[in-house]
Enzyme design. Structure first.
Site, PDB file in Angstrom:
ATOM      1  N   SER A  40      -7.252   1.743  -2.013  1.00 50.10           N
ATOM      2  CA  SER A  40      -5.950   0.934  -2.510  1.00 50.10           C
ATOM      3  C   SER A  40      -6.639  -0.385  -3.343  1.00 50.10           C
ATOM      4  O   SER A  40      -7.425  -0.867  -2.387  1.00 50.10           O
ATOM      5  CB  SER A  40      -4.863   0.769  -1.195  1.00 50.10           C
ATOM      6  OG  SER A  40      -4.589  -0.196  -1.760  1.00 50.10           O
ATOM      7  N   CYS A 100      -8.083  -2.086   3.896  1.00 50.90           N
ATOM      8  CA  CYS A 100      -8.250  -3.054   5.087  1.00 50.90           C
ATOM      9  C   CYS A 100      -9.611  -3.337   5.770  1.00 50.90           C
ATOM     10  O   CYS A 100      -9.484  -4.947   5.939  1.00 50.90           O
ATOM     11  CB  CYS A 100      -7.170  -3.049   5.852  1.00 50.90           C
ATOM     12  SG  CYS A 100      -5.456  -1.942   5.427  1.00 50.90           S
ATOM     13  N   GLU A 155     -16.210 -11.025   3.225  1.00 53.10           N
ATOM     14  CA  GLU A 155     -15.105 -11.193   2.761  1.00 53.10           C
ATOM     15  C   GLU A 155     -14.305 -12.460   2.756  1.00 53.10           C
ATOM     16  O   GLU A 155     -14.034 -11.958   1.545  1.00 53.10           O
ATOM     17  CB  GLU A 155     -14.061 -10.345   3.404  1.00 53.10           C
ATOM     18  CG  GLU A 155     -12.889  -9.346   2.550  1.00 53.10           C
ATOM     19  CD  GLU A 155     -11.613  -9.041   3.043  1.00 53.10           C
ATOM     20  OE1 GLU A 155     -11.387  -9.004   4.639  1.00 53.10           O
ATOM     21  OE2 GLU A 155     -11.212  -7.839   2.831  1.00 53.10           O
ATOM     22  N   CYS A 179     -10.472  -2.388  14.578  1.00 52.46           N
ATOM     23  CA  CYS A 179     -10.496  -3.217  14.666  1.00 52.46           C
ATOM     24  C   CYS A 179     -10.347  -3.811  16.589  1.00 52.46           C
ATOM     25  O   CYS A 179     -11.903  -4.447  16.870  1.00 52.46           O
ATOM     26  CB  CYS A 179      -9.630  -3.824  13.912  1.00 52.46           C
ATOM     27  SG  CYS A 179      -9.578  -3.861  12.541  1.00 52.46           S
ATOM     28  N   GLU A 226     -13.559 -12.919  -5.961  1.00 53.56           N
ATOM     29  CA  GLU A 226     -12.196 -12.506  -6.399  1.00 53.56           C
ATOM     30  C   GLU A 226     -11.384 -13.154  -5.420  1.00 53.56           C
ATOM     31  O   GLU A 226     -10.481 -12.404  -6.064  1.00 53.56           O
ATOM     32  CB  GLU A 226     -12.738 -10.813  -7.096  1.00 53.56           C
ATOM     33  CG  GLU A 226     -12.710 -10.007  -6.283  1.00 53.56           C
ATOM     34  CD  GLU A 226     -14.790  -9.477  -5.254  1.00 53.56           C
ATOM     35  OE1 GLU A 226     -15.656 -10.459  -5.711  1.00 53.56           O
ATOM     36  OE2 GLU A 226     -14.821  -8.179  -4.544  1.00 53.56           O
ATOM     37  N   GLU A 246       1.949   2.230  -3.568  1.00 51.55           N
ATOM     38  CA  GLU A 246       0.804   1.751  -4.624  1.00 51.55           C
ATOM     39  C   GLU A 246       1.027   3.797  -4.435  1.00 51.55           C
ATOM     40  O   GLU A 246       0.658   4.484  -4.709  1.00 51.55           O
ATOM     41  CB  GLU A 246      -0.166   1.566  -3.716  1.00 51.55           C
ATOM     42  CG  GLU A 246      -1.522   1.542  -4.892  1.00 51.55           C
ATOM     43  CD  GLU A 246      -3.187   0.752  -4.644  1.00 51.55           C
ATOM     44  OE1 GLU A 246      -2.739   0.232  -3.763  1.00 51.55           O
ATOM     45  OE2 GLU A 246      -4.079   1.211  -4.742  1.00 51.55           O
ATOM     46  N   LYS A 262     -15.743  -9.631   7.998  1.00 51.36           N
ATOM     47  CA  LYS A 262     -14.544 -10.668   7.775  1.00 51.36           C
ATOM     48  C   LYS A 262     -14.653 -12.181   6.499  1.00 51.36           C
ATOM     49  O   LYS A 262     -14.451 -13.119   5.916  1.00 51.36           O
ATOM     50  CB  LYS A 262     -13.366 -10.729   8.309  1.00 51.36           C
ATOM     51  CG  LYS A 262     -12.078  -9.455   8.901  1.00 51.36           C
ATOM     52  CD  LYS A 262     -11.443  -9.932   8.226  1.00 51.36           C
ATOM     53  CE  LYS A 262     -10.705  -8.840   7.714  1.00 51.36           C
ATOM     54  NZ  LYS A 262     -10.055  -7.670   6.917  1.00 51.36           N
ATOM     55  N   GLU A 292       0.912  -0.961  -0.143  1.00 50.71           N
ATOM     56  CA  GLU A 292       0.308   0.370  -0.004  1.00 50.71           C
ATOM     57  C   GLU A 292       0.943   1.545  -0.060  1.00 50.71           C
ATOM     58  O   GLU A 292       0.298   2.923  -0.353  1.00 50.71           O
ATOM     59  CB  GLU A 292      -0.728   0.137   0.743  1.00 50.71           C
ATOM     60  CG  GLU A 292      -1.975   0.710   1.024  1.00 50.71           C
ATOM     61  CD  GLU A 292      -3.540   0.125   2.130  1.00 50.71           C
ATOM     62  OE1 GLU A 292      -4.014  -0.863   2.001  1.00 50.71           O
ATOM     63  OE2 GLU A 292      -3.266   0.811   3.653  1.00 50.71           O
TER      64      GLU A 292
END
Lengths: 162, 606
Positions: free
Chosen positions: B327, B307, B369, B515, B374, B290, B366, B287
């Site tokens: 990102s 994230c 996710e 988190c 993908e 990037e 999560k 990141e």
């Protein structure tokens, strides 16, 4: 599942609703007014209409749905062309309103809260309509019918069947 | 100086002076008197719905009508409150009995057995009998989504989830629907939680006093994998888990239990105990690179972190115009899986198809996710099973492990190696701070000693900072912002959209506090929250671990260096893109069956 609303045919209706919402942009607490207006335009509040209101007002869908399902004057299913409200208030009830209602159920072939297949009538049971002197009473749209007997029902219905 | 006017009130004969905007409930706490509550959630839900906090009161001898609810009753000078009279005791008991009459009381087999606030209240009030038996709300359990289960038969209509989703997160997935006996807290049109634009942040689960909202549990899937001799099961733990897991075993909120957690995971039977912190460090490499690339080459700015899967869903559904700002990095959870099943599998000589990657996360989102289509490489899923901190607590209990007496153990080598920068990912501002530590070093070509970016720490909803760094030899001011909780994210995005603010880099976490306060963390009751702030206590645990680490910058992690030298070659390189990056796309909210027509209509009306 309910069939989707024919959106192409309803463009003008949506435009009317949008104009109403646009005219109230600066006012707070416009949800009730908007739902009334929407029901007046569409006859009921299907998901498409509530989603439209949500997008236009920025209010969460759940809040709109919550209000639409809280108040009995809002309906999520299409209403018939004519709404029959049979009074089951105390005075009407002791004057045999139930028999009038039973006759309507039999004649229309539907239960309370339902709409006839031809879309002509919706049958509701209501609380006191405020004209107990005429008991038992029913209303069809804005018309009041008093001192009813079950045998009067077929003729009254035929007036609306054209 | 602001002088707050104080008033004197008497509660159960005890006189206290309190600020005049206090409620009786807060004043009673000052007097050391505990008034029971149920629907009350400080600053979030104060609606006097449950009638459990009622009191008797008079003002200068004039009695107040009925029994007012102390959570909304403001103090007045000369007010005399009684919380322990026969009338109050009788009313509170009756009110709870009425709630119980329409509550699915399968307490012994309930996920909240032991952490249920209603159960605790019944115990405290000495409820021995439920005299009102009648019709009950039918049990229809919506367990379709990967993350959140809704069970209306357990709902007590307290509204804590509704207020949290609407007021704290600014979304409003749940609301009161219908009326009277049929009232139900539900999504619009009674849709499944799988079909509504929910981020699955799980803050509603944290708010729920009972088990009407809970996570979808995957514990049995993990046991099955561990018991399968053909599978090689590796586990990764997110940074925030170590700051909350101890609470499952009665330790104070925010006790750091890293070593015990590792020991417990080993005893449960995982073949390798690794750390998501490793891939947090990896995330910073990718990141950070990037970000530098975008700044130098005129790429899309501000760049926004990716994230938090709750945030990603929020962006895809509510702010799709910012998708190109995200990102392209996968989250640390997913990066870990992709590396475990490629680089590490090769190194260890294990067929990636036999590897099961389990993650332990402070998060309910999560789970969704991990199941995103993908999130795979060449048909191999990055992460197979994602558990919450609470589920790990349950597994440790099921395995009969004496958690509190475990000796500290260390993570396994290679994917268990991490820096202090990886640890602080779990607190709001942590990703930003970790990124700045690395980016500043790269740009100045120095090993900077001042590495604590305190401006991005803490629980202020939106934090801003700027750092001056040399870019291509020119001192450039890099402007950053940190937002936690989706409502705060919306504030920052709106400000960027209107041109009022411009930043280079924004960190967003879907959960308030980041988190450490995720939807998968240990439950902290409404009452306990009056004394401790889990966001602060748990974040402190992570900053403490950061300070104890030998390496405190991601690029100093020796195993990360090795990963690039031996395998990935360079950040944002070809292999990185294949394994560690992904794409996001706009997601329709409340899609209709005639959605296409609806879109055409909306365009017509503009």
């Amino acid at each position: 599942m309910q069939k989707g609303l024919d959106l192409k045919a309803k463009e003008n209706e949506f435009r009317e609703l949008k104009e109403f919402i646009d005219s109230k942009r600066d006012t707070k607490g416009i949800l009730m007014q908007t739902l009334h207006k929407a029901q007046e335009i569409f006859g009921y509040l299907p998901e498409e209409v509530q989603k439209f209101i949500s997008i236009e007002t920025g209010m969460p869908m759940a809040e709109i749905y919550g209000v639409a399902t809280f108040y009995t004057q809002f309906t999520l299913t299409p209403k018939g062309e004519h709404t029959i409200g049979v009074c089951l208030g105390t005075a009407c009830y002791v004057k045999n309103a139930q028999l009038v209602l039973d006759k309507l159920i039999k004649e229309l072939g539907i239960n309370v809260g339902e709409t006839t297949e031809d879309g002509l009538f919706t049958l509701d049971a209501t609380r006191c309509l405020g004209c107990c002197g005429l008991a038992p009473v029913m209303m069809i749209d804005d018309e009041v019918y008093g001192k009813l007997e079950p045998k009067d029902i077929p003729d009254i219905l035929n007036k609306y069947r054209k | 100086m602001l002088v707050v006017e104080k008033v004197t009130v008497t509660i159960n004969g005890i006189e206290v002076k309190v600020p005049k905007d206090y409620t009786v409930l807060m004043a009673a706490r000052e007097a050391g008197i505990d008034i029971p509550t149920l629907c009350y959630l400080k600053d979030v839900n104060e609606i006097a719905a449950c009638r459990v906090c009622v009191v008797e009161a008079d003002v200068n001898g004039r009695p107040l009508r009925n029994l007012p609810a102390s959570c909304v009753l403001k103090v007045e000078d000369g007010m005399n409150v009684r919380t322990n009279t026969p009338r109050v005791r009788e009313a509170v008991k009756t009110n709870v009995e009425l709630i119980l009459a329409n509550h699915n009381r399968e307490c012994l087999t309930c996920q909240r057995n032991g952490t249920c606030e209603l159960q605790k209240l019944c115990n405290e009030l000495g409820i021995e009998d439920i005299p009102y038996e009648g019709e009950k709300r039918p049990q229809i359990v919506d367990a379709v989504s990967h993350s959140i289960v809704r069970d209306a038969s357990k709902c007590i209509l307290c509204g804590r989830c509704v207020s949290t989703c609407t007021k704290v997160q600014g979304i409003g997935i749940l609301d009161f629907t219908k009326r009277g006996f049929e009232t139900e807290v539900a999504p619009a049109f009674n849709h499944s939680m799988a079909d509504v634009p929910c981020t699955y942040c799980g803050q509603c689960i944290q708010a729920c006093p009972v088990a009407a909202l809970r996570e979808k549990t995957n514990i049995d899937d993990v046991w099955q994998a561990i018991d399968d001799p053909d599978k090689y099961v590796v586990v990764q733990t997110a940074p925030a888990v170590r700051a909350s897991l101890g609470e499952e075993f009665g330790l104070p909120v925010g006790t750091r239990v890293t070593g015990k957690m590792v020991a417990a995971l080993r005893r449960i039977g995982f073949n390798k105990v690794f750390d998501t912190n490793f891939s947090a460090d990896l995330t910073i490499m990718e990141e950070g690179t990037e970000l530098l690339g975008r700044v130098k080459n005129g790429g899309k700015l501000p760049m926004i972190t990716s994230c938090s899967p709750g945030w990603i869903r929020y962006c895809e559904m509510y702010y799709p115009e910012f998708i190109d700002n995200l990102s392209t990095c996968k989250s640390p959870q997913q990066m870990f899986g992709a590396i475990a099943k490629s680089y590490w599998a090769k190194k260890a000589g294990i067929d990636p198809k036999k590897i099961v990657v389990v993650s332990v996360m402070p998060c309910t989102s999560k789970k969704t996710e991990a199941a995103r289509p993908e999130m795979q490489v060449d048909g191999i899923r990055d992460v197979d099973i994602s558990l919450t901190t609470r589920e790990l607590g349950d597994m440790i209990k099921q395995a009969r492990i004496d958690f509190l007496n475990l000796k500290d153990e260390k993570f396994d080598k290679v994917l268990g190696e991490y820096s202090g920068a990886g640890v602080i990912f779990g607190a709001t501002g942590g990703v930003m701070e970790a990124a700045l530590r690395t980016v500043a070093d790269i740009l100045t070509e120095k090993d900077l000693e001042s590495i604590e970016y305190k401006a991005v720490r803490g629980i202020e909803g939106v934090k801003e900072a700027s750092v001056t760094l040399p870019i291509d030899g020119v001192d450039t001011e890099i402007k950053v912002a940190v937002a936690h909780g989706t409502k705060n994210a919306a504030k920052v995005l709106d400000a960027v959209k209107s041109g009022e603010k411009d930043y280079h880099f924004i960190e967003v976490m879907a959960c308030p506090g980041g988190c450490v306060h995720g939807g998968g963390q240990s439950h902290v009751s409404s009452k306990a929250r009056l004394d401790v702030n889990p966001k602060v206590n748990r974040a402190n645990a992570l900053y403490e671990e950061d300070q104890s680490m030998e390496f405190r910058k991601s690029h100093k992690n020796p195993e990360i260096k090795k990963l690039y030298d031996d395998y990935l070659k360079e950040p944002n390189g070809h292999l990185s893109h294949k394994l560690l990056h992904t794409h996001y796309e706009k997601k329709e909210i409340y899609p209709l069956q005639n959605e296409e027509e609806f879109k055409e209509l909306m365009e017509q009306l503009i």
